[in-house]
Write a protein that holds these residues in place. Structure first.
Motif, PDB file in Angstrom:
ATOM      1  N   VAL A 102      -4.472  34.005  20.035  1.00 31.37           N
ATOM      2  CA  VAL A 102      -4.856  34.422  18.691  1.00 31.37           C
ATOM      3  C   VAL A 102      -3.892  35.487  18.192  1.00 31.37           C
ATOM      4  CG1 VAL A 102      -6.472  36.204  19.496  1.00 31.37           C
ATOM      5  CG2 VAL A 102      -6.823  35.173  17.249  1.00 31.37           C
ATOM      6  N   GLY A 103      -3.581  35.434  16.905  1.00 33.01           N
ATOM      7  CA  GLY A 103      -2.742  36.456  16.297  1.00 33.01           C
ATOM      8  C   GLY A 103      -3.524  37.728  16.048  1.00 33.01           C
ATOM      9  N   LEU A 104      -2.798  38.811  15.872  1.00 33.53           N
ATOM     10  CA  LEU A 104      -3.427  40.120  15.704  1.00 33.53           C
ATOM     11  C   LEU A 104      -4.376  40.155  14.507  1.00 33.53           C
ATOM     12  CD1 LEU A 104      -3.717  43.082  16.559  1.00 33.53           C
ATOM     13  CD2 LEU A 104      -1.714  43.587  15.128  1.00 33.53           C
ATOM     14  N   ALA A 105      -3.951  39.642  13.366  1.00 34.96           N
ATOM     15  CA  ALA A 105      -4.795  39.721  12.164  1.00 34.96           C
ATOM     16  C   ALA A 105      -6.120  38.993  12.365  1.00 34.96           C
ATOM     17  CB  ALA A 105      -4.053  39.153  10.955  1.00 34.96           C
ATOM     18  N   ASP A 106      -6.073  37.794  12.939  1.00 32.02           N
ATOM     19  CA  ASP A 106      -7.312  37.052  13.184  1.00 32.02           C
ATOM     20  C   ASP A 106      -8.183  37.765  14.215  1.00 32.02           C
ATOM     21  OD1 ASP A 106      -6.281  35.090  11.456  1.00 32.02           O
ATOM     22  OD2 ASP A 106      -7.177  33.486  12.641  1.00 32.02           O
ATOM     23  N   THR A 146      -2.277  26.055  26.492  1.00 29.84           N
ATOM     24  CA  THR A 146      -2.432  27.111  25.492  1.00 29.84           C
ATOM     25  C   THR A 146      -2.873  26.460  24.187  1.00 29.84           C
ATOM     26  OG1 THR A 146      -0.751  28.505  26.509  1.00 29.84           O
ATOM     27  CG2 THR A 146      -1.258  28.933  24.192  1.00 29.84           C
ATOM     28  N   VAL A 147      -3.942  26.997  23.598  1.00 33.84           N
ATOM     29  CA  VAL A 147      -4.448  26.505  22.324  1.00 33.84           C
ATOM     30  C   VAL A 147      -4.501  27.682  21.357  1.00 33.84           C
ATOM     31  CG1 VAL A 147      -6.413  25.470  21.126  1.00 33.84           C
ATOM     32  CG2 VAL A 147      -5.781  24.662  23.416  1.00 33.84           C
ATOM     33  N   VAL A 148      -3.813  27.558  20.249  1.00 26.85           N
ATOM     34  CA  VAL A 148      -3.799  28.620  19.239  1.00 26.85           C
ATOM     35  C   VAL A 148      -5.073  28.519  18.412  1.00 26.85           C
ATOM     36  CG1 VAL A 148      -2.572  29.532  17.233  1.00 26.85           C
ATOM     37  CG2 VAL A 148      -1.281  28.649  19.192  1.00 26.85           C
ATOM     38  N   THR A 149      -5.769  29.652  18.278  1.00 30.89           N
ATOM     39  CA  THR A 149      -7.016  29.674  17.507  1.00 30.89           C
ATOM     40  C   THR A 149      -6.834  30.290  16.124  1.00 30.89           C
ATOM     41  OG1 THR A 149      -7.770  31.831  18.344  1.00 30.89           O
ATOM     42  CG2 THR A 149      -8.322  29.886  19.663  1.00 30.89           C
ATOM     43  N   THR A 150      -5.688  30.886  15.870  1.00 27.28           N
ATOM     44  CA  THR A 150      -5.433  31.558  14.604  1.00 27.28           C
ATOM     45  C   THR A 150      -5.595  30.592  13.438  1.00 27.28           C
ATOM     46  OG1 THR A 150      -3.887  33.071  15.676  1.00 27.28           O
ATOM     47  CG2 THR A 150      -3.713  32.868  13.283  1.00 27.28           C
ATOM     48  N   GLY A 151      -6.432  30.983  12.469  1.00 30.39           N
ATOM     49  CA  GLY A 151      -6.616  30.209  11.251  1.00 30.39           C
ATOM     50  C   GLY A 151      -7.325  28.876  11.452  1.00 30.39           C
ATOM     51  N   ARG A 152      -7.997  28.708  12.576  1.00 33.17           N
ATOM     52  CA  ARG A 152      -8.637  27.427  12.871  1.00 33.17           C
ATOM     53  C   ARG A 152     -10.130  27.608  13.087  1.00 33.17           C
ATOM     54  NH1 ARG A 152      -5.358  24.687  17.515  1.00 33.17           N
ATOM     55  NH2 ARG A 152      -6.167  22.787  16.597  1.00 33.17           N
ATOM     56  N   SER A 153     -10.878  26.563  12.778  1.00 32.48           N
ATOM     57  CA  SER A 153     -12.319  26.594  13.004  1.00 32.48           C
ATOM     58  C   SER A 153     -12.613  26.370  14.488  1.00 32.48           C
ATOM     59  CB  SER A 153     -13.006  25.498  12.189  1.00 32.48           C
ATOM     60  OG  SER A 153     -12.720  24.222  12.749  1.00 32.48           O
ATOM     61  N   ILE A 154     -13.824  26.719  14.879  1.00 33.28           N
ATOM     62  CA  ILE A 154     -14.255  26.496  16.260  1.00 33.28           C
ATOM     63  C   ILE A 154     -14.129  25.013  16.611  1.00 33.28           C
ATOM     64  CG2 ILE A 154     -16.222  26.582  17.838  1.00 33.28           C
ATOM     65  CD1 ILE A 154     -17.150  29.093  16.274  1.00 33.28           C
ATOM     66  N   ASP A 155     -14.571  24.142  15.705  1.00 35.39           N
ATOM     67  CA  ASP A 155     -14.507  22.696  15.979  1.00 35.39           C
ATOM     68  C   ASP A 155     -13.074  22.211  16.162  1.00 35.39           C
ATOM     69  OD1 ASP A 155     -17.241  22.200  16.038  1.00 35.39           O
ATOM     70  OD2 ASP A 155     -17.351  21.905  13.873  1.00 35.39           O
ATOM     71  N   GLU A 156     -12.147  22.731  15.375  1.00 38.33           N
ATOM     72  CA  GLU A 156     -10.739  22.340  15.529  1.00 38.33           C
ATOM     73  C   GLU A 156     -10.202  22.765  16.901  1.00 38.33           C
ATOM     74  OE1 GLU A 156      -8.979  22.522  10.983  1.00 38.33           O
ATOM     75  OE2 GLU A 156      -9.330  24.419  12.044  1.00 38.33           O
ATOM     76  N   VAL A 157     -10.564  23.969  17.312  1.00 34.42           N
ATOM     77  CA  VAL A 157     -10.114  24.465  18.613  1.00 34.42           C
ATOM     78  C   VAL A 157     -10.730  23.633  19.735  1.00 34.42           C
ATOM     79  CG1 VAL A 157     -10.137  26.447  20.184  1.00 34.42           C
ATOM     80  CG2 VAL A 157      -9.678  26.791  17.742  1.00 34.42           C
ATOM     81  N   VAL A 158     -12.023  23.371  19.634  1.00 32.67           N
ATOM     82  CA  VAL A 158     -12.708  22.572  20.656  1.00 32.67           C
ATOM     83  C   VAL A 158     -12.056  21.199  20.782  1.00 32.67           C
ATOM     84  CG1 VAL A 158     -14.876  21.365  21.184  1.00 32.67           C
ATOM     85  CG2 VAL A 158     -14.904  23.789  20.536  1.00 32.67           C
ATOM     86  N   GLN A 159     -11.771  20.553  19.660  1.00 35.80           N
ATOM     87  CA  GLN A 159     -11.145  19.222  19.710  1.00 35.80           C
ATOM     88  C   GLN A 159      -9.782  19.276  20.391  1.00 35.80           C
ATOM     89  OE1 GLN A 159     -12.597  16.274  19.154  1.00 35.80           O
ATOM     90  NE2 GLN A 159     -14.384  17.578  18.888  1.00 35.80           N
ATOM     91  N   GLU A 160      -8.997  20.317  20.127  1.00 36.35           N
ATOM     92  CA  GLU A 160      -7.696  20.413  20.785  1.00 36.35           C
ATOM     93  C   GLU A 160      -7.847  20.671  22.278  1.00 36.35           C
ATOM     94  OE1 GLU A 160      -3.389  22.623  20.773  1.00 36.35           O
ATOM     95  OE2 GLU A 160      -4.619  22.781  18.970  1.00 36.35           O
ATOM     96  N   VAL A 161      -8.780  21.516  22.661  1.00 36.44           N
ATOM     97  CA  VAL A 161      -9.005  21.764  24.093  1.00 36.44           C
ATOM     98  C   VAL A 161      -9.365  20.448  24.783  1.00 36.44           C
ATOM     99  CG1 VAL A 161     -10.481  22.908  25.795  1.00 36.44           C
ATOM    100  CG2 VAL A 161      -9.642  24.191  23.811  1.00 36.44           C
ATOM    101  N   ILE A 162     -10.260  19.695  24.189  1.00 36.28           N
ATOM    102  CA  ILE A 162     -10.699  18.429  24.783  1.00 36.28           C
ATOM    103  C   ILE A 162      -9.538  17.457  24.945  1.00 36.28           C
ATOM    104  CG2 ILE A 162     -12.119  16.369  24.343  1.00 36.28           C
ATOM    105  CD1 ILE A 162     -14.217  18.392  23.192  1.00 36.28           C
ATOM    106  N   LEU A 163      -8.613  17.454  23.998  1.00 35.51           N
ATOM    107  CA  LEU A 163      -7.437  16.572  24.099  1.00 35.51           C
ATOM    108  C   LEU A 163      -6.569  16.912  25.311  1.00 35.51           C
ATOM    109  CD1 LEU A 163      -6.185  16.343  20.403  1.00 35.51           C
ATOM    110  CD2 LEU A 163      -7.194  14.516  21.791  1.00 35.51           C
ATOM    111  N   HIS A 164      -6.589  18.168  25.727  1.00 35.30           N
ATOM    112  CA  HIS A 164      -5.677  18.634  26.769  1.00 35.30           C
ATOM    113  C   HIS A 164      -6.301  18.748  28.160  1.00 35.30           C
ATOM    114  CE1 HIS A 164      -2.334  19.388  24.115  1.00 35.30           C
ATOM    115  NE2 HIS A 164      -3.146  19.982  23.280  1.00 35.30           N
ATOM    116  N   VAL A 165      -7.610  18.608  28.246  1.00 38.89           N
ATOM    117  CA  VAL A 165      -8.232  18.783  29.589  1.00 38.89           C
ATOM    118  C   VAL A 165      -8.897  17.512  30.070  1.00 38.89           C
ATOM    119  CG1 VAL A 165      -8.508  21.256  29.347  1.00 38.89           C
ATOM    120  CG2 VAL A 165     -10.372  19.768  28.654  1.00 38.89           C
TER     121      VAL A 165
END
Length: 165
Positions: A102-106, A146-165
């Motif tokens: 995550v970026g500092l601002a987020d 590594t999954v970037v969460t900056t500027g993304r919804s929880i669902d977007e992050v979850v979907q990317e994690v699932i793609l990689h594990v």
């Protein structure tokens, strides 16, 4: 027995919220080592820092992570500083570890002036930047993904994690 996946990252990366959603999606339980520490100590993390000091907290954290890695089969969320201990980093080898970056601002926007984060009580933005800078190499060292969460919804992050594990 081994966790399905382990989430690491700084405060505000989304470990708890992403972890809850991931666990539900995968049909497993979420275990959070910070909650384990509070249960074991019988007090909040902030109170542990105030009453016993950071070294005592870090030892409780190391033990909590070791126990969770040995006992838990679901999604495991580690506290932001858990990777600071070399023994913990070694124990994470061979596990699927997802670094929620995550970026500092987020991170600042998500953490705000949260009094439950003892390392961020004094000048939260500056402290968070310092923690991000210090810990990033450690998160990268243990990460399988590594999954970037900056500027993304929880669902977007979850979907990317699932793609990689």
């Amino acid at each position: 027995m081994s966790p399905r996946l382990v989430l690491v990252g700084p405060p505000g990366a989304g470990k708890s919220s992403v972890g809850r959603r991931l666990a539900r999606h995968l049909g497993v339980e979420l275990r959070d080592t910070d909650a384990d520490i509070e249960r074991t100590a019988g007090k909040s993390i902030t109170d542990i820092f105030i009453d016993d000091g950071e070294p005592a907290f870090r030892e409780l954290e190391r033990a909590a992570v070791a126990a969770a890695l040995a006992e838990h089969e679901g999604v495991l969320a580690l506290g932001g500083g858990a990777v600071g201990h070399a023994e913990t980093r070694a124990a994470l080898r061979g596990h699927t570890v997802v670094f929620l970056d995550v970026g500092l601002a987020d991170a600042v926007g998500r953490v705000g002036l949260n009094r439950d984060r003892p390392l961020l009580l004094d000048s939260p933005r500056a402290q968070l930047k310092r923690l991000l800078d210090e810990r990033r190499p450690l998160y990268e060292e243990v990460a399988s993904v590594t999954v970037v969460t900056t500027g993304r919804s929880i669902d977007e992050v979850v979907q990317e994690v699932i793609l990689h594990v």
